[in-house]
Design an enzyme around this catalytic site. Structure first.
Site, PDB file in Angstrom:
ATOM      1  N   GLU A 195      -1.942  -1.387   9.518  1.00  0.00           N
ATOM      2  CA  GLU A 195      -0.542  -1.639   9.867  1.00  0.00           C
ATOM      3  C   GLU A 195       0.097  -0.560  10.741  1.00  0.00           C
ATOM      4  O   GLU A 195       1.030   0.134  10.314  1.00  0.00           O
ATOM      5  CB  GLU A 195       0.311  -1.799   8.594  1.00  0.00           C
ATOM      6  CG  GLU A 195      -0.126  -2.949   7.713  1.00  0.00           C
ATOM      7  CD  GLU A 195       0.889  -3.274   6.619  1.00  0.00           C
ATOM      8  OE1 GLU A 195       1.837  -2.490   6.417  1.00  0.00           O
ATOM      9  OE2 GLU A 195       0.724  -4.318   5.972  1.00  0.00           O
TER      10      GLU A 195
ATOM     11  N   GLU B 259      -4.726  -8.213   3.158  1.00  0.00           N
ATOM     12  CA  GLU B 259      -3.632  -8.046   2.188  1.00  0.00           C
ATOM     13  C   GLU B 259      -2.801  -9.317   2.126  1.00  0.00           C
ATOM     14  O   GLU B 259      -2.501  -9.927   3.149  1.00  0.00           O
ATOM     15  CB  GLU B 259      -2.719  -6.868   2.556  1.00  0.00           C
ATOM     16  CG  GLU B 259      -3.376  -5.504   2.436  1.00  0.00           C
ATOM     17  CD  GLU B 259      -2.383  -4.348   2.623  1.00  0.00           C
ATOM     18  OE1 GLU B 259      -1.177  -4.535   2.366  1.00  0.00           O
ATOM     19  OE2 GLU B 259      -2.840  -3.273   3.049  1.00  0.00           O
TER      20      GLU B 259
HETATM   21  C1  GBH Z   1       1.575  -3.225   2.979  1.00  0.00           C
HETATM   22  O1  GBH Z   1       2.771  -3.044   3.683  1.00  0.00           O
HETATM   23  C2  GBH Z   1       0.805  -1.934   2.875  1.00  0.00           C
HETATM   24  O2  GBH Z   1      -0.340  -1.964   3.684  1.00  0.00           O
HETATM   25  C3  GBH Z   1       0.411  -1.564   1.469  1.00  0.00           C
HETATM   26  O3  GBH Z   1       0.025  -0.238   1.434  1.00  0.00           O
HETATM   27  C4  GBH Z   1       1.575  -1.854   0.553  1.00  0.00           C
HETATM   28  O4  GBH Z   1       1.371  -1.382  -0.746  1.00  0.00           O
HETATM   29  C5  GBH Z   1       1.771  -3.347   0.525  1.00  0.00           C
HETATM   30  O5  GBH Z   1       1.884  -3.874   1.808  1.00  0.00           O
HETATM   31  C6  GBH Z   1       2.961  -3.811  -0.294  1.00  0.00           C
HETATM   32  O6  GBH Z   1       4.152  -3.389   0.268  1.00  0.00           O
HETATM   33  O7  GBH Z   1      11.874  -0.698   2.570  1.00  0.00           O
HETATM   34  O8  GBH Z   1      13.111  -2.393   3.749  1.00  0.00           O
HETATM   35  O9  GBH Z   1      12.373  -0.402   4.928  1.00  0.00           O
HETATM   36  C7  GBH Z   1       3.556  -4.209   3.861  1.00  0.00           C
HETATM   37  C8  GBH Z   1       4.566  -4.063   4.983  1.00  0.00           C
HETATM   38  C9  GBH Z   1       6.214  -2.536   5.764  1.00  0.00           C
HETATM   39  C10 GBH Z   1       6.687  -3.867   3.890  1.00  0.00           C
HETATM   40  C11 GBH Z   1       7.326  -1.576   5.367  1.00  0.00           C
HETATM   41  C12 GBH Z   1       7.806  -2.939   3.501  1.00  0.00           C
HETATM   42  C13 GBH Z   1       9.453  -1.394   4.303  1.00  0.00           C
HETATM   43  C14 GBH Z   1      10.678  -2.241   4.275  1.00  0.00           C
HETATM   44  N1  GBH Z   1       5.638  -3.161   4.591  1.00  0.00           N
HETATM   45  N2  GBH Z   1       8.347  -2.299   4.670  1.00  0.00           N
HETATM   46  S1  GBH Z   1      12.108  -1.353   3.844  1.00  0.00           S
END
Ligand code: GBH
Length: 440
Positions: A172, A353
């Site tokens: 990612e 994922e």
């Molecule tokens: C993935 O991210 C990751 O690869 C993994 O490590 C993680 O544990 C899993 O998914 C579950 O989250 O807090 O509103 O700013 C998923 C994509 C990008 C979603 C960052 C959450 C932050 C949003 N993520 N995002 S916010």
């Protein structure tokens, strides 16, 4: 007739891979053991106010000490694939230079343990844990970071050879750009959109150089990138919403897919960058040929769609999970997979994922419904001709959910954070049956 108990309604192709996914900083713990160097996430999580309740990955699920137990759990579930990440600063404590034999040994034991159980290792080289020593030199802001990363990758390829049949370069890159460098909610906690785009380019360059490094040693192993993708939809049928959905599609999807699979940035995305944007000068002649080197597969991560308004904002059209950013929309996975086939051709796909957090310790019926509906969407995509080989759910274990710490539980295996004891949730038993039947 499928093997195992009962007959599934939706049978997957023979040999379909059933997996689960984790990442190093989220599960391993042992943050300062056996010579591991700190990463940006050690530093970030120890700064006050960065994570919920000040949680850190110091101990996490203690997988570093319990991986044999975790391997046995995987075997009991019947997993045929396991996607994990290597901590760069565990094997190279300062990111470059001397190898840490004990750190490397841990991953060799893990990989050997997988192979002994007929579980295919899928190793990610970078799941956000840049060595702090590399960050001190500028981290991914520095163009040379792409080369340092590729050197680390080459070292891993040489050490593991074909024992690891599938390598993923980056997890990612979009999240590093958006959460790490724009919103500042992930390490290293910067808020600079222009710098973020430079970081994004250097990450892609690192991906390309790592692919090249694997080719140079003539390995049989396959390699690709793990991209989190969100199908975008206009929130209403106005022309403006349609236009904004296309803008969002460039940011969410094409900005990553096009360089990796087509060797170019999307023209509309490039045109949208300010004339003086530093990313324009960060992109050097020849970079896109490196970034666009042939990949063997694409790893897809799907959590949520984006419904885009006429003003470019986002609206929720579906129920959300405990993660407020996650709208639950299984059809989005069908749309995403068929779109990749339509626009990028028949590159082999794996899902690395897909999942949701749930509040109940053991009775996670909501997770079962989520997984079932997404697998049904994946099944429909396969029927439509998509070359999907393997599905990994996120996640095998409850773990350190980054800025949310331990407050969100994403595992099919429950972890008691006092004792680190593992317990199967209802979804683990359900998934075991799915695997045994090769279908849902
Ligand atoms: C993935 O991210 C990751 O690869 C993994 O490590 C993680 O544990 C899993 O998914 C579950 O989250 O807090 O509103 O700013 C998923 C994509 C990008 C979603 C960052 C959450 C932050 C949003 N993520 N995002 S916010």
């Amino acid at each position: 007739t499928p093997a195992g108990p009962g007959r599934p309604e939706l049978l997957f192709p023979a040999g379909f891979g059933w997996g689960a996914s984790t990442s190093a900083y989220q599960i391993e713990g042992a943050a300062a053991e056996d010579g591991r160097g700190p990463s940006v996430w050690d530093v970030f999580s120890h700064q006050p106010g960065r994570t919920r309740d000040g949680d850190t990955g110091d101990v996490a699920a203690d997988h570093y000490h319990r991986f044999y137990e975790d391997l046995d759990i995987m075997k009991d579930l019947g997993l045929t694939s396991y996607r994990f990440s290597i901590s760069w600063s565990r094997v190279l404590p300062t990111g470059r230079g001397t190898l840490n034999a004990k750190g490397l040994d841990f991953y060799h034991k893990l990989v050997d343990g997988l192979l002994a159980r007929d579980i295919a290792p899928v190793a990610t080289l970078f799941h956000w844990d840049t060595p702090q020593a590399v960050q001190k030199l500028g981290g991914w802001e520095h163009r040379d970071c792409a080369k340092w990363f590729a050197d680390y990758a080459a070292t891993m390829f040489a050490s593991f050879g074909d024992k690891v049949p599938t390598w993923l370069t980056l997890n990612e890159p979009k999240t590093v750009v958006e959460a790490g460098y724009t919103a500042g909610v992930h390490a290293p906690g910067k808020r600079d959109r222009q710098l973020a785009n430079v970081v994004g380019h250097h990450l892609l360059l690192g991906h390309g150089l790592a692919v090249r490094a694997l080719r140079e040693i003539n390995a049989k192993a396959r390699i690709g990138a793990a991209l989190n993708l969100s199908p975008t939809y206009p929130a209403d049928d106005s022309a403006a919403a349609r236009r904004q959905a296309a803008v969002a599609d460039a940011e969410e999807n094409r900005r990553w897919l096009d360089p990796v699979l087509l060797g170019r940035y999307p023209e509309d995305w490039l045109a949208a960058q300010p004339a003086d944007a530093p990313v324009r000068t960060a992109i050097k002649d020849g970079d896109l040929a490196v970034i666009g080197a042939k990949n063997d597969l694409l790893a897809v991560q799907y959590y949520n769609p984006a419904h885009v308004t006429a003003k470019g904002g986002r609206v929720d059209k579906h129920p959300t999970s405990q993660a407020p950013w996650q709208q639950i929309y299984p059809e989005g996975l069908f749309d995403l997979l068929t779109r990749i086939k339509r626009d990028y051709g028949d590159i082999p796909l794996i899902i690395t994922e897909n999942g949701m957090p749930t509040r109940n310790a053991i009775q996670d019926q909501d997770r079962i419904a989520f997984l079932r509906d997404h697998l049904a969407a994946a099944h429909r995509a396969i029927q439509a001709g998509v070359k999907l080989e393997t599905y990994h759910l996120w996640s095998l274990l409850d773990n350190f959910e980054w800025a949310e710490g331990y407050s969100q539980r994403w595992g099919i295996i429950h972890v008691d954070y006092k004792t680190r004891q593992r317990a199967r949730k209802a979804s683990a038993d359900w998934y075991k049956t799915v695997i045994a039947r090769n279908g849902i």
